[in-house]
Every structure is written in structure tokens, then in C-alpha cells.
Design a protein around this motif. Sequence first.
Motif, PDB file in Angstrom:
ATOM      1  N   ASP A  10      -0.569   3.982   4.717  1.00 46.62           N
ATOM      2  CA  ASP A  10      -0.115   2.870   4.111  1.00 46.62           C
ATOM      3  C   ASP A  10       0.597   1.961   5.363  1.00 46.62           C
ATOM      4  OD1 ASP A  10       2.937   1.383   3.372  1.00 46.62           O
ATOM      5  OD2 ASP A  10       4.054   3.968   2.571  1.00 46.62           O
ATOM      6  N   ALA A  17       0.094   8.387   5.588  1.00 48.60           N
ATOM      7  CA  ALA A  17       0.252   8.257   3.540  1.00 48.60           C
ATOM      8  C   ALA A  17       0.761  10.047   2.713  1.00 48.60           C
ATOM      9  CB  ALA A  17      -0.045   7.423   2.834  1.00 48.60           C
ATOM     10  N   GLN A  71       3.963   5.463  -4.828  1.00 45.67           N
ATOM     11  CA  GLN A  71       4.989   4.875  -3.989  1.00 45.67           C
ATOM     12  C   GLN A  71       6.489   5.182  -5.250  1.00 45.67           C
ATOM     13  OE1 GLN A  71       4.034   2.244  -2.029  1.00 45.67           O
ATOM     14  NE2 GLN A  71       5.921   2.113  -2.488  1.00 45.67           N
ATOM     15  N   TYR A 105      -3.694   1.530   2.593  1.00 47.98           N
ATOM     16  CA  TYR A 105      -3.238   1.256   1.494  1.00 47.98           C
ATOM     17  C   TYR A 105      -1.541   0.061   1.812  1.00 47.98           C
ATOM     18  CZ  TYR A 105       0.469   1.522  -2.549  1.00 47.98           C
ATOM     19  OH  TYR A 105       1.757   2.104  -3.480  1.00 47.98           O
ATOM     20  N   SER A 106      -1.657  -1.034   0.328  1.00 46.66           N
ATOM     21  CA  SER A 106      -0.422  -1.048   0.186  1.00 46.66           C
ATOM     22  C   SER A 106       0.253  -1.758  -1.113  1.00 46.66           C
ATOM     23  CB  SER A 106       0.100  -3.104   1.150  1.00 46.66           C
ATOM     24  OG  SER A 106      -0.414  -3.780   0.096  1.00 46.66           O
ATOM     25  N   TYR A 110      -5.003  -3.269  -1.060  1.00 46.13           N
ATOM     26  CA  TYR A 110      -6.417  -1.785  -0.867  1.00 46.13           C
ATOM     27  C   TYR A 110      -7.340  -2.628   0.129  1.00 46.13           C
ATOM     28  CZ  TYR A 110      -9.080  -1.283  -4.749  1.00 46.13           C
ATOM     29  OH  TYR A 110      -9.736  -1.262  -5.247  1.00 46.13           O
TER      30      TYR A 110
END
Length: 116
Positions: A10, A17, A71, A105-106, A110
Motif C-alpha cells: 500500500d 497491504a 480500502q 497499490y494506492s 497501481y
Amino acid sequence: MGKLTTHVLDTSKGVPASNMTIKLYYLDEGKKELIGSFITNKDGRVDHPLLEGNNFRQGTYEIVFHAGAYQKNIDKIDTENQFLNLIPIQFFISDNTHYHVPLLYSPYGYSTYRGS
């Protein structure tokens, strides 16, 4: 002997994550066969390879990262209000080596690559 592994970082928080669902599919002539469903651990990894041994074979695969649900657990925002929900990555296994498909990932982007 070949194997397939993954991990998820993340990048918005700078941490692995954890507790993200990952599903692996084998794609064959328009058909999508579920190979397995996995959950990332505290290191953003799955505790064992996604594929190995007799299950490891040449062909097209798809890993689907369930980023929206991940999320939602962190930010408590409904998945319909999130930019990313499911992140599918399709790739081809052509030989009997180690394939590592990580996800950086954000909430708004990604990237992936073939790792080692």
C-alpha cells in the motif's frame, strides 16, 4: 520447479497491504476457471505460492486484487464511491520458473511488474 507468488504494498500508507483478498484464475478459450482465493498476511504476502507443483502449468492467468474491499476496511468508504475496486492483472506463464507478480497499490493508481 515453477511457482507463482505475489505481494501487495500500500504505497499511500507505506505499508504492506494486509487482509486483501486475491483471486487467481486460469483463462482458456474464453473460459475463466477459479484456481484459488487467498488473503494477504501482515506482510502483504500469501502464506504459500498461488501455484506450484502439478498445478503450475503454461497458459494465461489472471490475478484479481480486491482493492475496493481492502480500502473500505481501512477508510470505511463504500466501494461504489472508490476509484479502484477490482484490479485484474493478466499474464502468461511460458516456462517452469518462478513468477512473482507484485502489486504496488494506492487508492487512485497501481503498478505491477514481473518480479523475482
